[in-house]
Design a protein around this motif. Structure first.
Motif, mmCIF file in Angstrom:
data_model
loop_
_atom_site.group_PDB
_atom_site.id
_atom_site.type_symbol
_atom_site.label_atom_id
_atom_site.label_comp_id
_atom_site.label_asym_id
_atom_site.label_seq_id
_atom_site.Cartn_x
_atom_site.Cartn_y
_atom_site.Cartn_z
ATOM 1 N N ASN A 8 0.812 -1.224 0.000
ATOM 2 C CA ASN A 8 0.000 0.000 0.000
ATOM 3 C C ASN A 8 0.841 1.269 0.000
ATOM 4 O OD1 ASN A 8 -2.427 -1.381 0.059
ATOM 5 N ND2 ASN A 8 -2.446 -1.483 2.291
ATOM 6 N N TRP A 9 2.147 1.126 -0.119
ATOM 7 C CA TRP A 9 3.037 2.272 0.016
ATOM 8 C C TRP A 9 3.673 2.635 -1.323
ATOM 9 C CZ3 TRP A 9 2.246 4.220 4.602
ATOM 10 C CH2 TRP A 9 1.854 3.368 5.633
ATOM 11 N N THR A 10 3.913 3.923 -1.500
ATOM 12 C CA THR A 10 4.648 4.417 -2.654
ATOM 13 C C THR A 10 5.836 5.222 -2.131
ATOM 14 O OG1 THR A 10 2.654 4.533 -4.013
ATOM 15 C CG2 THR A 10 4.551 5.809 -4.754
ATOM 16 N N LEU A 11 7.018 4.909 -2.659
ATOM 17 C CA LEU A 11 8.224 5.643 -2.286
ATOM 18 C C LEU A 11 8.608 6.572 -3.427
ATOM 19 C CD1 LEU A 11 10.421 2.720 -0.884
ATOM 20 C CD2 LEU A 11 8.858 4.206 0.373
ATOM 21 N N LEU A 12 8.880 7.822 -3.105
ATOM 22 C CA LEU A 12 9.413 8.793 -4.047
ATOM 23 C C LEU A 12 10.886 8.954 -3.689
ATOM 24 C CD1 LEU A 12 6.599 11.490 -3.728
ATOM 25 C CD2 LEU A 12 6.731 9.603 -5.365
ATOM 26 N N ILE A 13 11.784 8.690 -4.622
ATOM 27 C CA ILE A 13 13.222 8.668 -4.320
ATOM 28 C C ILE A 13 13.966 9.580 -5.281
ATOM 29 C CG2 ILE A 13 15.274 7.218 -4.169
ATOM 30 C CD1 ILE A 13 13.261 4.838 -3.704
ATOM 31 N N GLU A 14 14.748 10.479 -4.714
ATOM 32 C CA GLU A 14 15.614 11.368 -5.501
ATOM 33 C C GLU A 14 17.026 11.211 -4.932
ATOM 34 O OE1 GLU A 14 16.340 14.235 -8.471
ATOM 35 O OE2 GLU A 14 14.327 13.599 -7.926
ATOM 36 N N ASP A 15 17.947 10.758 -5.760
ATOM 37 C CA ASP A 15 19.317 10.536 -5.327
ATOM 38 C C ASP A 15 20.230 11.545 -6.011
ATOM 39 O OD1 ASP A 15 21.644 9.432 -4.277
ATOM 40 O OD2 ASP A 15 21.795 7.903 -5.842
ATOM 41 N N PHE A 22 10.912 20.525 -3.009
ATOM 42 C CA PHE A 22 11.244 19.999 -1.683
ATOM 43 C C PHE A 22 10.522 20.754 -0.569
ATOM 44 C CE2 PHE A 22 14.004 20.236 2.112
ATOM 45 C CZ PHE A 22 13.931 18.907 2.494
ATOM 46 N N ASP A 23 10.527 22.073 -0.620
ATOM 47 C CA ASP A 23 9.875 22.872 0.435
ATOM 48 C C ASP A 23 8.389 22.549 0.533
ATOM 49 O OD1 ASP A 23 12.279 24.081 1.104
ATOM 50 O OD2 ASP A 23 11.937 25.817 -0.205
ATOM 51 N N SER A 24 7.740 22.298 -0.585
ATOM 52 C CA SER A 24 6.315 21.934 -0.564
ATOM 53 C C SER A 24 6.118 20.546 0.026
ATOM 54 C CB SER A 24 5.720 21.978 -1.977
ATOM 55 O OG SER A 24 5.726 23.292 -2.467
ATOM 56 N N TYR A 25 7.033 19.610 -0.292
ATOM 57 C CA TYR A 25 6.962 18.276 0.319
ATOM 58 C C TYR A 25 7.064 18.387 1.835
ATOM 59 C CZ TYR A 25 7.441 15.688 -4.108
ATOM 60 O OH TYR A 25 7.232 15.151 -5.348
ATOM 61 N N VAL A 26 8.028 19.181 2.314
ATOM 62 C CA VAL A 26 8.224 19.341 3.752
ATOM 63 C C VAL A 26 7.000 19.991 4.388
ATOM 64 C CG1 VAL A 26 9.588 20.594 5.490
ATOM 65 C CG2 VAL A 26 10.737 19.352 3.644
ATOM 66 N N LYS A 27 6.478 21.023 3.753
ATOM 67 C CA LYS A 27 5.322 21.760 4.288
ATOM 68 C C LYS A 27 4.087 20.862 4.413
ATOM 69 C CE LYS A 27 2.268 25.270 2.689
ATOM 70 N NZ LYS A 27 2.015 26.242 1.653
ATOM 71 N N ASN A 28 3.911 19.927 3.490
ATOM 72 C CA ASN A 28 2.716 19.091 3.466
ATOM 73 C C ASN A 28 2.889 17.735 4.154
ATOM 74 O OD1 ASN A 28 0.551 20.511 1.767
ATOM 75 N ND2 ASN A 28 2.431 20.822 0.602
ATOM 76 N N ALA A 29 4.086 17.422 4.620
ATOM 77 C CA ALA A 29 4.337 16.127 5.270
ATOM 78 C C ALA A 29 3.914 16.170 6.740
ATOM 79 C CB ALA A 29 5.814 15.775 5.166
ATOM 80 N N PHE A 46 16.768 11.933 -0.956
ATOM 81 C CA PHE A 46 15.412 12.282 -0.553
ATOM 82 C C PHE A 46 14.533 11.049 -0.707
ATOM 83 C CE2 PHE A 46 11.113 13.150 -2.039
ATOM 84 C CZ PHE A 46 10.626 14.030 -1.087
ATOM 85 N N VAL A 47 13.746 10.746 0.337
ATOM 86 C CA VAL A 47 12.760 9.673 0.264
ATOM 87 C C VAL A 47 11.443 10.226 0.796
ATOM 88 C CG1 VAL A 47 12.112 7.342 0.996
ATOM 89 C CG2 VAL A 47 14.528 7.908 0.666
ATOM 90 N N GLY A 48 10.401 10.149 -0.026
ATOM 91 C CA GLY A 48 9.062 10.506 0.404
ATOM 92 C C GLY A 48 8.227 9.247 0.459
ATOM 93 N N VAL A 49 7.445 9.076 1.532
ATOM 94 C CA VAL A 49 6.622 7.876 1.701
ATOM 95 C C VAL A 49 5.156 8.285 1.655
ATOM 96 C CG1 VAL A 49 6.093 5.903 3.168
ATOM 97 C CG2 VAL A 49 8.417 6.852 3.155
ATOM 98 N N ILE A 63 12.041 12.002 4.287
ATOM 99 C CA ILE A 63 13.320 11.647 4.894
ATOM 100 C C ILE A 63 14.417 12.206 3.997
ATOM 101 C CG2 ILE A 63 14.826 9.742 5.612
ATOM 102 C CD1 ILE A 63 12.128 8.029 5.568
ATOM 103 N N THR A 64 15.358 12.932 4.584
ATOM 104 C CA THR A 64 16.510 13.412 3.816
ATOM 105 C C THR A 64 17.786 13.071 4.580
ATOM 106 O OG1 THR A 64 16.532 15.606 4.815
ATOM 107 C CG2 THR A 64 15.229 15.327 2.797
ATOM 108 N N GLN A 65 18.834 12.861 3.840
ATOM 109 C CA GLN A 65 20.151 12.664 4.439
ATOM 110 C C GLN A 65 21.215 12.933 3.395
ATOM 111 O OE1 GLN A 65 19.956 8.302 5.370
ATOM 112 N NE2 GLN A 65 21.912 8.254 4.325
ATOM 113 N N LYS A 66 22.433 13.126 3.866
ATOM 114 C CA LYS A 66 23.601 13.193 2.994
ATOM 115 C C LYS A 66 24.413 11.941 3.242
ATOM 116 C CE LYS A 66 24.386 18.099 2.213
ATOM 117 N NZ LYS A 66 24.226 18.078 0.770
ATOM 118 N N TYR A 67 25.049 11.446 2.189
ATOM 119 C CA TYR A 67 25.899 10.270 2.357
ATOM 120 C C TYR A 67 27.104 10.385 1.444
ATOM 121 C CZ TYR A 67 24.099 8.337 -2.057
ATOM 122 O OH TYR A 67 23.778 8.140 -3.382
ATOM 123 N N GLU A 68 28.173 9.738 1.848
ATOM 124 C CA GLU A 68 29.379 9.677 1.028
ATOM 125 C C GLU A 68 29.175 8.586 -0.008
ATOM 126 O OE1 GLU A 68 31.991 11.754 1.201
ATOM 127 O OE2 GLU A 68 30.918 12.818 2.779
#
Length: 185
Positions: A8-15, A22-29, A46-49, A63-68
């Motif tokens: 039942n889940w959809t993941l939105l992924i931006e690598d 992004f600001d709209s995603y954060v505002k509406n989450a 970026f991961v949106g669920v 969900i956001t993070q930085k990674y090497e």
């Protein structure tokens, strides 16, 4: 942006960057989790669920993070366990798990040098990394891990995993990580 539907889940992924909206995603989450970077540099993830039963298109969890990324060698990996609503995320050296039903982070862990991928084997989630093999329950509880050194591979047979580490084989119990009894003839 990549879109992946599981149960039942959809993941939105931006690598590599944050989405333009992004600001709209954060505002509406309902829940936003910014996993703090261990260093100032790195690559954005970026991961949106989104709940598949929800009538709106905004992700409930962001969900956001930085990674090497070790010069493009290691890429993020995701595994969602629909019956437990647990999302496993690996990127760079960081491993994070979320209960996407409640929106809470259920674990944060790290692996040395770089994450390779997640694999599900029945009630277990297997994590492969450059220098580590680990086992979690589908509920997000880490059971054990062990050091490995490339080249290495694994094969699961029943309740055991056979690790081939630089040509040396050892068989371990998935549940405990202890040496498995093998049939000796």
């Amino acid at each position: 942006m990549h879109t992946v539907a599981v149960g039942n889940w959809t993941l939105l992924i931006e690598d590599g960057s944050l989405p333009r909206i992004f600001d709209s995603y954060v505002k509406n989450a309902a829940i936003v989790d910014r996993v703090e970077p261990s260093t100032l540099g790195g690559r954005d993830l970026f991961v949106g669920v989104c709940d598949g039963g929800s009538p709106h298109r905004w992700p409930e969890i962001v969900i956001t993070q930085k990674y090497e990324d070790a010069s493009g060698t290691f890429h993020p990996g995701f595994l969602l366990v629909p019956e437990n609503s647990i999302l496993f995320i690996g990127a760079g050296e960081r491993l994070v798990g979320y209960n996407v039903e409640s929106g809470e982070r259920v674990f944060e862990d790290r692996t040395d040098y770089g994450f390779w991928g997640w694999t599900r084997q029945g009630d277990y989630i297997l994590m492969s990394a450059e220098l580590e093999f680990g086992v979690w329950r589908t509920t997000g509880e880490k059971l054990w891990s062990t050091f490995v050194e490339p080249p290495w591979s694994f094969n699961v047979s029943g309740e055991n995993v056979e690790l081939d580490i630089m040509g040396q084989r050892k068989t371990l119990r998935l549940e405990t990580g202890t040496a498995a009894l093998t049939n000796v003839r």
